[in-house]
Design a protein around this motif. Structure first.
Motif, PDB file in Angstrom:
ATOM      1  N   TYR A 166       0.826  -1.215   0.000  1.00  0.00           N
ATOM      2  CA  TYR A 166       0.000   0.000   0.000  1.00  0.00           C
ATOM      3  C   TYR A 166       0.850   1.251   0.000  1.00  0.00           C
ATOM      4  O   TYR A 166       2.029   1.227   0.318  1.00  0.00           O
ATOM      5  N   LYS A 167       0.209   2.332  -0.436  1.00  0.00           N
ATOM      6  CA  LYS A 167       0.855   3.639  -0.411  1.00  0.00           C
ATOM      7  C   LYS A 167      -0.118   4.647   0.187  1.00  0.00           C
ATOM      8  O   LYS A 167      -1.333   4.475   0.090  1.00  0.00           O
ATOM      9  N   VAL A 168       0.447   5.651   0.823  1.00  0.00           N
ATOM     10  CA  VAL A 168      -0.369   6.623   1.554  1.00  0.00           C
ATOM     11  C   VAL A 168       0.113   8.035   1.219  1.00  0.00           C
ATOM     12  O   VAL A 168       1.311   8.302   1.250  1.00  0.00           O
ATOM     13  N   SER A 169      -0.820   8.920   0.884  1.00  0.00           N
ATOM     14  CA  SER A 169      -0.501  10.348   0.799  1.00  0.00           C
ATOM     15  C   SER A 169      -1.199  11.018   1.960  1.00  0.00           C
ATOM     16  O   SER A 169      -2.384  10.762   2.207  1.00  0.00           O
ATOM     17  N   SER A 170      -0.486  11.888   2.686  1.00  0.00           N
ATOM     18  CA  SER A 170      -1.142  12.536   3.816  1.00  0.00           C
ATOM     19  C   SER A 170      -0.792  14.000   3.910  1.00  0.00           C
ATOM     20  O   SER A 170       0.292  14.434   3.526  1.00  0.00           O
ATOM     21  N   LEU A 171      -1.752  14.718   4.415  1.00  0.00           N
ATOM     22  CA  LEU A 171      -1.629  16.166   4.572  1.00  0.00           C
ATOM     23  C   LEU A 171      -1.649  16.458   6.063  1.00  0.00           C
ATOM     24  O   LEU A 171      -2.669  16.260   6.734  1.00  0.00           O
ATOM     25  N   GLU A 172      -0.490  16.843   6.588  1.00  0.00           N
ATOM     26  CA  GLU A 172      -0.343  17.086   8.023  1.00  0.00           C
ATOM     27  C   GLU A 172       0.155  18.518   8.164  1.00  0.00           C
ATOM     28  O   GLU A 172       1.339  18.785   8.009  1.00  0.00           O
ATOM     29  N   ILE A 173      -0.748  19.420   8.434  1.00  0.00           N
ATOM     30  CA  ILE A 173      -0.391  20.845   8.413  1.00  0.00           C
ATOM     31  C   ILE A 173       0.293  21.257   9.716  1.00  0.00           C
ATOM     32  O   ILE A 173       1.407  21.744   9.712  1.00  0.00           O
ATOM     33  N   LEU A 225      -6.270  18.885  12.547  1.00  0.00           N
ATOM     34  CA  LEU A 225      -6.704  17.663  11.862  1.00  0.00           C
ATOM     35  C   LEU A 225      -5.755  17.316  10.729  1.00  0.00           C
ATOM     36  O   LEU A 225      -5.219  18.208  10.069  1.00  0.00           O
ATOM     37  N   TYR A 226      -5.596  16.039  10.505  1.00  0.00           N
ATOM     38  CA  TYR A 226      -4.836  15.556   9.348  1.00  0.00           C
ATOM     39  C   TYR A 226      -5.786  14.821   8.419  1.00  0.00           C
ATOM     40  O   TYR A 226      -6.866  14.372   8.837  1.00  0.00           O
ATOM     41  N   MET A 227      -5.351  14.658   7.190  1.00  0.00           N
ATOM     42  CA  MET A 227      -6.102  13.744   6.342  1.00  0.00           C
ATOM     43  C   MET A 227      -5.168  12.994   5.415  1.00  0.00           C
ATOM     44  O   MET A 227      -4.035  13.422   5.153  1.00  0.00           O
ATOM     45  N   GLY A 228      -5.633  11.845   4.957  1.00  0.00           N
ATOM     46  CA  GLY A 228      -4.781  11.025   4.114  1.00  0.00           C
ATOM     47  C   GLY A 228      -5.614  10.139   3.219  1.00  0.00           C
ATOM     48  O   GLY A 228      -6.826   9.973   3.417  1.00  0.00           O
ATOM     49  N   ILE A 229      -4.945   9.599   2.221  1.00  0.00           N
ATOM     50  CA  ILE A 229      -5.607   8.637   1.342  1.00  0.00           C
ATOM     51  C   ILE A 229      -4.673   7.445   1.174  1.00  0.00           C
ATOM     52  O   ILE A 229      -3.459   7.600   1.042  1.00  0.00           O
ATOM     53  N   THR A 230      -5.266   6.266   1.256  1.00  0.00           N
ATOM     54  CA  THR A 230      -4.488   5.025   1.190  1.00  0.00           C
ATOM     55  C   THR A 230      -4.915   4.227  -0.040  1.00  0.00           C
ATOM     56  O   THR A 230      -6.114   4.130  -0.328  1.00  0.00           O
ATOM     57  N   TYR A 231      -3.932   3.681  -0.737  1.00  0.00           N
ATOM     58  CA  TYR A 231      -4.164   2.827  -1.909  1.00  0.00           C
ATOM     59  C   TYR A 231      -3.635   1.445  -1.536  1.00  0.00           C
ATOM     60  O   TYR A 231      -2.422   1.260  -1.408  1.00  0.00           O
ATOM     61  N   LEU A 232      -4.557   0.527  -1.302  1.00  0.00           N
ATOM     62  CA  LEU A 232      -4.179  -0.805  -0.822  1.00  0.00           C
ATOM     63  C   LEU A 232      -4.370  -1.806  -1.963  1.00  0.00           C
ATOM     64  O   LEU A 232      -5.483  -1.961  -2.480  1.00  0.00           O
ATOM     65  N   TYR A 233      -3.288  -2.456  -2.332  1.00  0.00           N
ATOM     66  CA  TYR A 233      -3.320  -3.350  -3.496  1.00  0.00           C
ATOM     67  C   TYR A 233      -4.054  -4.650  -3.173  1.00  0.00           C
ATOM     68  O   TYR A 233      -4.091  -5.065  -2.025  1.00  0.00           O
ATOM     69  N   ALA A 252      -8.925   9.058   5.037  1.00  0.00           N
ATOM     70  CA  ALA A 252      -8.999   9.088   6.499  1.00  0.00           C
ATOM     71  C   ALA A 252      -8.790  10.515   6.979  1.00  0.00           C
ATOM     72  O   ALA A 252      -8.099  11.301   6.325  1.00  0.00           O
ATOM     73  N   SER A 253      -9.390  10.835   8.119  1.00  0.00           N
ATOM     74  CA  SER A 253      -9.075  12.097   8.788  1.00  0.00           C
ATOM     75  C   SER A 253      -8.975  11.828  10.280  1.00  0.00           C
ATOM     76  O   SER A 253      -9.821  11.134  10.850  1.00  0.00           O
ATOM     77  N   TRP A 254      -7.904  12.349  10.882  1.00  0.00           N
ATOM     78  CA  TRP A 254      -7.619  12.039  12.290  1.00  0.00           C
ATOM     79  C   TRP A 254      -6.956  13.248  12.956  1.00  0.00           C
ATOM     80  O   TRP A 254      -6.387  14.105  12.279  1.00  0.00           O
TER      81      TRP A 254
END
Ligand code: S6P
Ligand code: ZN
Length: 184
Positions: free
Chosen positions: A52-59, A68-76, A152-154
């Motif tokens: 898997y790969k993850v892009s995340s935005l952590e300001i 808050l953070y958010m991210g997107i995961t691509y799970l093969y 995701a957002s956490w």
């Protein structure tokens, strides 16, 4: 100081998160030693295979309360033995912190475990929204034949406790049995 009208600095189209300071990370099978039950099957597989790969935005800096953070995961798609490709999974270091996951495309299962080691799972697919309560560990498995995309957002002070899962695992695993996912 910001003023007037600007274009959005970030883009979150159906399945891409990009913009300044978006971080990228990936996990290959070789990074997932001891994650899957069938170690023999894992040994026999190409460790370079992307899981898997993850892009995340952590300001805000990690640990900042209230941001808050958010991210997107691509799970093969794939399996190690009978077990679907899945994320490592974690509790939040700050156990009170919650999280949203939502399905973008593909088919999968969000596997959840509370601190008493009760395990349950929610089907994920395009448009599903999942609230992860406090003190609940979470991991995602791809049960389909396409890439599973979820966002995701956490909270920025959640932190990730991977150690507890590495040491104790989840009390149940999601295996393909007679062609169907089962929590075993
Ligand atoms: C972060 C959020 C996701 C996961 C990602 C990979 O809090 O839950 O971005 O980091 O899905 O999973 P894991 O368990 O390897 O971090
Ligand atoms: Zn999390």
């Amino acid at each position: 100081m910001k003023q007037g009208i600007t274009d959005t600095p970030f883009y979150f189209t159906s399945d891409v998160l990009k913009g300044d300071n978006v971080k990228y990370s990936e996990r290959r099978l070789g990074d997932l030693k001891s994650v899957f039950a069938d170690e023999e099957s894992w040994e026999a597989m190409d460790k370079d295979t992307l899981a898997y790969k993850v892009s995340s935005l952590e300001i805000a800096p990690q640990g900042t309360p209230g941001d808050l953070y958010m991210g997107i995961t691509y799970l093969y798609p794939g399996k190690v033995g009978k077990e679907y490709f899945m994320t490592k999974g974690h509790f939040h270091h700050n156990r009170e912190c919650t999280e949203f996951y939502w399905g973008v495309s593909g088919e999968g299962m969000l596997i959840l475990m509370d601190e008493d080691r009760n395990v349950w799972a929610e089907r994920m697919g395009p448009g599903t929204l999942h609230y992860i309560p406090p003190r609940v560990a979470h991991r995602v498995a791809n049960t389909g034949s396409e890439i599973l995309v979820f966002a995701a957002s956490w909270p920025s002070n959640a932190g990730h406790d991977y150690e507890t899962i590495a040491r104790e695992g989840f009390a149940k695993r999601l295996l393909e049995i007679n062609g169907k996912p089962e929590l075993v």
